[in-house]
Design a protein around this motif. Sequence first.
Motif, mmCIF file in Angstrom:
data_model
loop_
_atom_site.group_PDB
_atom_site.id
_atom_site.type_symbol
_atom_site.label_atom_id
_atom_site.label_comp_id
_atom_site.label_asym_id
_atom_site.label_seq_id
_atom_site.Cartn_x
_atom_site.Cartn_y
_atom_site.Cartn_z
ATOM 1 N N LEU A 90 23.823 83.506 -29.479
ATOM 2 C CA LEU A 90 25.346 83.588 -29.329
ATOM 3 C C LEU A 90 25.177 85.150 -28.732
ATOM 4 N N TYR A 91 24.149 85.865 -29.443
ATOM 5 C CA TYR A 91 24.115 87.827 -28.639
ATOM 6 C C TYR A 91 24.362 87.232 -26.931
ATOM 7 N N LYS A 92 23.402 85.982 -26.383
ATOM 8 C CA LYS A 92 24.076 85.979 -25.141
ATOM 9 C C LYS A 92 24.730 85.716 -24.315
ATOM 10 N N PHE A 93 25.338 84.668 -24.270
ATOM 11 C CA PHE A 93 26.809 83.546 -24.688
ATOM 12 C C PHE A 93 27.952 84.340 -24.761
ATOM 13 N N SER A 94 28.238 85.284 -26.401
ATOM 14 C CA SER A 94 29.635 85.680 -26.110
ATOM 15 C C SER A 94 29.581 86.802 -25.285
ATOM 16 N N GLN A 95 28.883 87.413 -25.153
ATOM 17 C CA GLN A 95 28.904 88.882 -23.853
ATOM 18 C C GLN A 95 29.679 88.270 -22.620
ATOM 19 N N LEU A 96 29.401 87.501 -21.636
ATOM 20 C CA LEU A 96 29.550 86.502 -21.164
ATOM 21 C C LEU A 96 31.463 85.829 -21.526
ATOM 22 N N LEU A 97 31.553 86.157 -23.018
ATOM 23 C CA LEU A 97 32.710 85.179 -22.479
ATOM 24 C C LEU A 97 33.890 86.325 -22.322
ATOM 25 N N PHE A 98 34.991 85.079 -21.543
ATOM 26 C CA PHE A 98 36.469 85.625 -21.203
ATOM 27 C C PHE A 98 36.041 87.150 -20.313
ATOM 28 N N LYS A 99 35.384 87.092 -19.554
ATOM 29 C CA LYS A 99 35.538 87.964 -18.322
ATOM 30 C C LYS A 99 35.094 87.891 -16.718
ATOM 31 N N PRO A 100 34.958 88.215 -16.208
ATOM 32 C CA PRO A 100 34.839 87.238 -14.312
ATOM 33 C C PRO A 100 33.069 87.341 -14.023
ATOM 34 N N LEU A 101 32.221 86.052 -14.035
ATOM 35 C CA LEU A 101 31.065 86.079 -13.684
ATOM 36 C C LEU A 101 30.994 85.953 -12.477
ATOM 37 N N ASP A 102 29.602 86.199 -12.098
ATOM 38 C CA ASP A 102 28.924 85.421 -10.899
ATOM 39 C C ASP A 102 28.500 84.291 -11.044
ATOM 40 N N LYS A 103 28.952 83.133 -10.188
ATOM 41 C CA LYS A 103 28.320 82.294 -10.903
ATOM 42 C C LYS A 103 27.207 81.592 -10.270
ATOM 43 N N SER A 104 27.000 82.242 -9.411
ATOM 44 C CA SER A 104 25.778 82.634 -7.629
ATOM 45 C C SER A 104 24.730 82.661 -8.810
ATOM 46 N N LYS A 105 25.053 83.636 -10.006
ATOM 47 C CA LYS A 105 23.888 84.765 -10.366
ATOM 48 C C LYS A 105 23.485 83.656 -12.158
ATOM 49 N N PHE A 106 24.210 82.441 -11.821
ATOM 50 C CA PHE A 106 23.457 81.742 -13.098
ATOM 51 C C PHE A 106 22.150 81.440 -13.583
ATOM 52 N N ASN A 107 21.272 81.446 -12.058
ATOM 53 C CA ASN A 107 19.949 80.613 -12.860
ATOM 54 C C ASN A 107 19.203 81.605 -12.858
ATOM 55 N N GLN A 108 19.024 83.025 -13.061
ATOM 56 C CA GLN A 108 18.760 83.999 -13.622
ATOM 57 C C GLN A 108 18.795 84.112 -15.097
ATOM 58 N N TYR A 109 19.115 83.202 -15.524
ATOM 59 C CA TYR A 109 20.023 84.353 -16.977
ATOM 60 C C TYR A 109 18.553 83.688 -17.873
ATOM 61 N N SER A 110 17.499 82.720 -17.520
ATOM 62 C CA SER A 110 17.126 81.802 -18.323
ATOM 63 C C SER A 110 15.628 82.886 -18.673
ATOM 64 N N VAL A 111 15.030 83.212 -19.770
ATOM 65 C CA VAL A 111 13.750 83.881 -20.346
ATOM 66 C C VAL A 111 12.815 83.293 -20.201
ATOM 67 N N LEU A 112 12.462 81.308 -19.771
ATOM 68 C CA LEU A 112 11.303 80.394 -19.537
ATOM 69 C C LEU A 112 11.677 79.769 -18.478
ATOM 70 N N GLY A 113 10.744 79.478 -18.125
ATOM 71 C CA GLY A 113 11.205 77.931 -17.257
ATOM 72 C C GLY A 113 10.106 76.510 -17.509
ATOM 73 N N MET A 114 10.573 75.933 -17.344
ATOM 74 C CA MET A 114 10.287 74.255 -17.828
ATOM 75 C C MET A 114 8.883 73.858 -17.484
ATOM 76 N N PRO A 115 7.427 73.450 -17.709
ATOM 77 C CA PRO A 115 6.714 73.214 -17.699
ATOM 78 C C PRO A 115 6.849 72.382 -16.543
ATOM 79 N N ALA A 116 6.088 72.696 -15.609
ATOM 80 C CA ALA A 116 6.398 72.221 -14.091
ATOM 81 C C ALA A 116 5.439 70.100 -13.778
ATOM 82 N N GLU A 117 6.272 69.707 -13.295
ATOM 83 C CA GLU A 117 6.276 67.838 -13.267
ATOM 84 C C GLU A 117 4.504 67.711 -12.958
ATOM 85 N N THR A 118 3.468 68.629 -12.384
ATOM 86 C CA THR A 118 2.905 68.551 -11.605
ATOM 87 C C THR A 118 1.807 69.642 -12.757
#
Length: 636
Positions: free
Chosen positions: A267-295
């Motif tokens: 909620l803390y992170k999501f709410s700050q993005l609402l109802f504002k202009p957003l740069d969608k090209s930077k959406f993949n930079q928000y995550s804290v962690l990644g997914m374990p590699a399939e390898t």
Amino acid sequence: MKKLTLTVLSVCFSYMLIHAQNYENLAPEGFDQYQADISHGDIDTITYESKTVGNTRRALVYTPPGYSKKKKYPVLYLLHGIGGDEWEWYKNGTPQIILDNLYAEGKLEPMIVILPNGRAMKDDRAVGNIFDSLKVQAFSTFEKDLLNDLNPYVQKNYKVYKDREHRAVAGLSMGGGQSLNFGLGNIDQFAWVGGFSSAPNTKAPSELLPEPEKAKSLNLLWVSCGDADGLMPFSKRTSDYLNKHKVPHIFYIEPGGHDFKVWKNDLYKFSQLLFKPLDKSKFNQYSVLGMPAETNIGSNAYPQVLPDHRVIFRTKAPDAQQVQVDLSGKYDMIKDEEGFWSVTTDSIGPGFHYYSLLIDGVAVADPASETFYGMGRMASGIEVPFAGGDYYALKDVPHGEIRRKKYFSPVTRSWREMYVYTPPGYDESEEDYPVLYILHGGGEDERGWVMQGKTDLILDNLIAEGKAKPMLVVMPDANMPGRGFDEAALKQFEAELKQVIVPLVEEEFRAVPDAEGRAMAGLSMGGIHTLYSGVQNTDFFSSPGVFSSGWIQGMQEELANSQYEFMKENSDQINGNLKNFWVAMGGQDDIAYDNCQMMMKEFDQIGIQYKYYEYPGGHTWPVWRDNLYRFVQLLF
């Protein structure tokens, strides 16, 4: 007490090391603590008539500090989980405190937040068996209640905007599934959608978004989950589908399980993005962690691949003095108090990559990862997700088999090995199949096209789609004992191929026994073998494919010149016999690019007919997988 404090500090230090560049993507300490010296919003209870349910229903409403009936506000509908009701967020998630604090810091657009009861039935209390089918169905029914009853009530009784651009829906667990279902099912009603730890009620992606293109009109699509949450597969499958269809979204992976520590942070992170202009090209930079590699092997959490293709590595080497990761460059790892070394890399290109750990200067395989024979030794490998990699994904289609064949070669006077792909239905059929003989590169062996190349999956999928003819694919060892790229090695492998491998395949498998039914291809070193054996024997192979290869300048010039002379003298025969002469490169970053360009100029002067294709990516397996995918569609 001192020992406990040091332990806590050590854990925190370890966490900060691992997540270095991503640590700022978590809520700061105290974000959910009440502050008396700031302005506060109000929480009220509302009742509204629900024609959907047939009675009066209740919801909570949060109005922001300084709320005025003279101005209009956007609206966020915030939904609870399967065991909650309209009070769940208020009691456990304290949105009123989190939002008040954000307003005090000037980080939030003023909005009204509605906390409804998402169980749309007359007895909507979370009592008894909350998993009863009628109660579960009521969460689906809430879609009509929200759109037809609650939202009209809010619009009538509060000064709110009535367009989709000013309306958001988000929720946790069951409410997260509702938010994705309702939001993506009613894109004309919501421009901001968030699913926190979405539960199994989330529709399958193809049902959720049968027309993915429409979702690109959303201002924000947020999908989040804790890394230790058993419901992660539901969030991941949604994100994978969105990536496949290039729908901008935030896939936010955070430390934690299925609890309010995670959802408060969401909620803390999501709410700050609402109802504002957003740069969608930077959406993949928000995550804290990644997914374990399939390898990764077994349940190892690291390496982890972040949505922006950075990779987090972590390994334990308490006695080491220096540890690095060698992956498209060397990265220095940092050691914590428990002996774990960690680093986050730059963004890595999608697809398969070799890598090694350098421990005090010695290259070793990562014990957490699968190993592959490449680089002339066993090395670790990592798969970086690729939105265009659907063609080598494991799918629910008929599958062929990879068969391992050992044989004694009178040419090399040694036992050797090959792998053979047989297409679906091979054992039940009586027909003969055409054969592609495909070769690995230098520093690899017959396992390359099986393990790194995903040959079986590529062929399975193409055959299922009717894009490739069912065929055998033979993957032999193209390494000759004690030799490299000289003519003696090329001649020896030519003899191995014609005198041993092809006869053995045609004796033990139902293979078409003529040139029309044989093709040959190879990458890098295997491409040079193809240039030599394939072009020298156009009465034996009808389609040569050369991937990331060409005669090596400064090393093979005498050999190349003799080949060009042969091709010039036999150009009519070569052009007449070959159905497909296909040359492919990994763009200008491919180390064989210049060699190939020089070679093709010679082909043009001689009058040799060929087709050229480029797939950017360098001298790497992502390129060669694509080459195989495209080449086999031309064959037979």
